[in-house]
Design a protein around this motif. Structure first.
Motif, PDB file in Angstrom:
ATOM      1  N   LYS A   1       0.832  -1.207   0.000  1.00  0.00           N
ATOM      2  CA  LYS A   1       0.000   0.000   0.000  1.00  0.00           C
ATOM      3  C   LYS A   1       0.868   1.259   0.000  1.00  0.00           C
ATOM      4  N   VAL A   2       1.946   1.240   0.782  1.00  0.00           N
ATOM      5  CA  VAL A   2       2.877   2.375   0.813  1.00  0.00           C
ATOM      6  C   VAL A   2       3.512   2.580  -0.557  1.00  0.00           C
ATOM      7  N   THR A   3       3.907   1.484  -1.186  1.00  0.00           N
ATOM      8  CA  THR A   3       4.512   1.580  -2.522  1.00  0.00           C
ATOM      9  C   THR A   3       3.528   2.184  -3.515  1.00  0.00           C
ATOM     10  N   LYS A   4       2.279   1.754  -3.396  1.00  0.00           N
ATOM     11  CA  LYS A   4       1.243   2.281  -4.287  1.00  0.00           C
ATOM     12  C   LYS A   4       1.042   3.782  -4.062  1.00  0.00           C
ATOM     13  N   TYR A   5       1.017   4.233  -2.799  1.00  0.00           N
ATOM     14  CA  TYR A   5       0.843   5.647  -2.490  1.00  0.00           C
ATOM     15  C   TYR A   5       2.036   6.467  -3.009  1.00  0.00           C
ATOM     16  N   LYS A   6       3.231   5.898  -2.858  1.00  0.00           N
ATOM     17  CA  LYS A   6       4.425   6.628  -3.309  1.00  0.00           C
ATOM     18  C   LYS A   6       4.423   6.790  -4.829  1.00  0.00           C
ATOM     19  N   ASN A   7       3.952   5.764  -5.516  1.00  0.00           N
ATOM     20  CA  ASN A   7       3.862   5.879  -6.983  1.00  0.00           C
ATOM     21  C   ASN A   7       2.826   6.933  -7.370  1.00  0.00           C
ATOM     22  N   GLN A   8       1.707   6.935  -6.640  1.00  0.00           N
ATOM     23  CA  GLN A   8       0.677   7.934  -6.916  1.00  0.00           C
ATOM     24  C   GLN A   8       1.144   9.335  -6.527  1.00  0.00           C
ATOM     25  N   GLN A   9       1.989   9.378  -5.466  1.00  0.00           N
ATOM     26  CA  GLN A   9       2.508  10.674  -5.011  1.00  0.00           C
ATOM     27  C   GLN A   9       3.349  11.355  -6.095  1.00  0.00           C
ATOM     28  N   MET A  10       4.082  10.518  -6.818  1.00  0.00           N
ATOM     29  CA  MET A  10       4.939  11.072  -7.878  1.00  0.00           C
ATOM     30  C   MET A  10       4.112  11.704  -9.000  1.00  0.00           C
ATOM     31  N   ASP A  11       2.872  11.293  -9.110  1.00  0.00           N
ATOM     32  CA  ASP A  11       1.997  11.822 -10.164  1.00  0.00           C
ATOM     33  C   ASP A  11       1.077  12.927  -9.647  1.00  0.00           C
ATOM     34  N   ALA A  12       1.313  13.341  -8.390  1.00  0.00           N
ATOM     35  CA  ALA A  12       0.447  14.374  -7.812  1.00  0.00           C
ATOM     36  C   ALA A  12       0.508  15.666  -8.639  1.00  0.00           C
ATOM     37  N   ASN A  55       0.142  20.588  -4.676  1.00  0.00           N
ATOM     38  CA  ASN A  55       0.773  20.395  -3.362  1.00  0.00           C
ATOM     39  C   ASN A  55      -0.179  19.725  -2.382  1.00  0.00           C
ATOM     40  N   GLU A  56      -1.456  20.069  -2.493  1.00  0.00           N
ATOM     41  CA  GLU A  56      -2.441  19.458  -1.604  1.00  0.00           C
ATOM     42  C   GLU A  56      -2.482  17.945  -1.790  1.00  0.00           C
ATOM     43  N   GLN A  57      -2.451  17.524  -3.061  1.00  0.00           N
ATOM     44  CA  GLN A  57      -2.447  16.078  -3.356  1.00  0.00           C
ATOM     45  C   GLN A  57      -1.175  15.425  -2.817  1.00  0.00           C
ATOM     46  N   TYR A  58      -0.056  16.122  -2.996  1.00  0.00           N
ATOM     47  CA  TYR A  58       1.235  15.578  -2.551  1.00  0.00           C
ATOM     48  C   TYR A  58       1.219  15.402  -1.024  1.00  0.00           C
ATOM     49  N   ARG A  59       0.759  16.453  -0.315  1.00  0.00           N
ATOM     50  CA  ARG A  59       0.728  16.386   1.144  1.00  0.00           C
ATOM     51  C   ARG A  59      -0.267  15.314   1.628  1.00  0.00           C
ATOM     52  N   ALA A  60      -1.353  15.162   0.880  1.00  0.00           N
ATOM     53  CA  ALA A  60      -2.333  14.128   1.246  1.00  0.00           C
ATOM     54  C   ALA A  60      -1.704  12.741   1.190  1.00  0.00           C
ATOM     55  N   ILE A 116       0.769   7.977   3.639  1.00  0.00           N
ATOM     56  CA  ILE A 116       1.950   7.109   3.767  1.00  0.00           C
ATOM     57  C   ILE A 116       2.397   7.053   5.223  1.00  0.00           C
ATOM     58  N   GLY A 117       2.372   8.204   5.905  1.00  0.00           N
ATOM     59  CA  GLY A 117       2.773   8.241   7.311  1.00  0.00           C
ATOM     60  C   GLY A 117       1.871   7.394   8.179  1.00  0.00           C
ATOM     61  N   VAL A 118       0.562   7.449   7.921  1.00  0.00           N
ATOM     62  CA  VAL A 118      -0.397   6.643   8.694  1.00  0.00           C
ATOM     63  C   VAL A 118      -0.112   5.159   8.516  1.00  0.00           C
ATOM     64  N   VAL A 119       0.074   4.773   7.242  1.00  0.00           N
ATOM     65  CA  VAL A 119       0.322   3.344   6.960  1.00  0.00           C
ATOM     66  C   VAL A 119       1.650   2.896   7.552  1.00  0.00           C
ATOM     67  N   GLU A 120       2.691   3.740   7.461  1.00  0.00           N
ATOM     68  CA  GLU A 120       4.004   3.370   8.012  1.00  0.00           C
ATOM     69  C   GLU A 120       3.938   3.246   9.527  1.00  0.00           C
ATOM     70  N   ASP A 121       3.083   4.076  10.174  1.00  0.00           N
ATOM     71  CA  ASP A 121       2.896   3.921  11.620  1.00  0.00           C
ATOM     72  C   ASP A 121       2.239   2.576  11.940  1.00  0.00           C
ATOM     73  N   GLU A 122       1.282   2.171  11.111  1.00  0.00           N
ATOM     74  CA  GLU A 122       0.639   0.870  11.290  1.00  0.00           C
ATOM     75  C   GLU A 122       1.652  -0.248  11.130  1.00  0.00           C
ATOM     76  N   ILE A 123       2.528  -0.084  10.108  1.00  0.00           N
ATOM     77  CA  ILE A 123       3.561  -1.100   9.872  1.00  0.00           C
ATOM     78  C   ILE A 123       4.492  -1.205  11.076  1.00  0.00           C
ATOM     79  N   LYS A 124       4.890  -0.036  11.609  1.00  0.00           N
ATOM     80  CA  LYS A 124       5.788  -0.018  12.760  1.00  0.00           C
ATOM     81  C   LYS A 124       5.154  -0.710  13.959  1.00  0.00           C
ATOM     82  N   ALA A 125       3.879  -0.420  14.187  1.00  0.00           N
ATOM     83  CA  ALA A 125       3.176  -1.037  15.319  1.00  0.00           C
ATOM     84  C   ALA A 125       3.085  -2.552  15.143  1.00  0.00           C
TER      85      ALA A 125
END
Length: 236
Positions: A73-84, A87-92, A97-106
């Motif tokens: 899911k993170v990889t998918k978001y990062k690929n989509q981020q590159m096509d943002a 700036n609003e889309q990029y920050r979104a 990605i941060g939310v998902v990475e926190d889930e991964i860490k937990a």
């Protein structure tokens, strides 16, 4: 004139020995079961440890699959981020990605705890297996001795049955049937001697004098008035 109860009384001695042996043969499986029951506590602990380990392994596997899914899911978001486009889309995407990475860490922290629990579970299983194997080794000699005893008794019983059949052939058939019927009912003695003082050798009740006298007469077969066993009063 010999008494017709002589061969019956001799047969009863053989039957008593045979009954004792057959009873011991029948008791051996229960004795083995009682010995094996000593392992039940350790077996139960081992089963519980195995179940706990399997549950931990299954949970760990689920966590690993979920982490892999989130990483995809993170990889998918990062690929989509590159096509943002904005700036609003990029920050979104950064936020997602941060939310998902926190889930991964937990989840990865949970994985570490699960792996520690799994190692502990494996150690407990190994300890239970070692203890169970030790207990099994401890009772194996007892079980083997009981098996050898059962085989020995069975062989002896077969020989005694043949000897018993020869002795039964010397008995009066009608008297033999009566003896067998009483023995099956009483489970101990069918023919008993008159004890000193004129008491029945089976129930120990005082016998009438006539019964005591008739019990010595080879032309008469008498029974105890109280227990029904055949009373035998051989000549001294």
């Amino acid at each position: 004139m010999s008494h017709p109860l002589e061969p019956i009384y001799a047969l009863q001695k053989k039957d008593r020995r045979l009954i004792k042996i057959m009873r011991e043969i029948r008791d051996i499986p229960q004795r083995k079961s009682d010995i094996e029951a000593q392992l039940s506590g350790t077996k139960k602990k081992l089963d519980m440890a195995l179940d706990s380990r399997k549950h931990t392994e299954a949970t760990l596997k689920e966590q690993e699959l979920e982490v892999e899914s989130l990483k995809e899911k993170v990889t998918k978001y990062k690929n989509q981020q590159m096509d943002a486009q904005t700036n609003e889309q990029y920050r979104a995407f950064v936020k997602e990605i941060g939310v998902v990475e926190d889930e991964i860490k937990a989840l990865e922290e949970k994985e570490i705890k699960l792996m520690e629990a799994l190692e502990q579970g494996k150690a407990i299983v190994a300890e239970c297996e070692e203890k169970l194997n030790g207990e099994r080794a401890g009772i194996s000699d007892e079980l083997r001795e009981l098996d050898e005893r059962a085989a020995e008794l069975q062989e002896r019983a077969e020989s005694m049955k043949v000897d018993r059949a020869r002795a039964a052939a010397l008995c009066d058939k009608a008297l033999l049937q009566k003896y067998s019927r009483i023995l099956n009912n009483k489970r101990d003695f069918a023919v008993v001697l008159v004890e000193p003082g004129g008491h029945c050798g089976g129930c120990h009740m005082k016998l009438p004098p006539q019964v005591t006298n008739d019990a010595r007469n080879p032309t008469k077969i008498v029974a105890c008035n109280f227990c029904g066993r055949i009373v035998y009063n051989p000549a001294p």
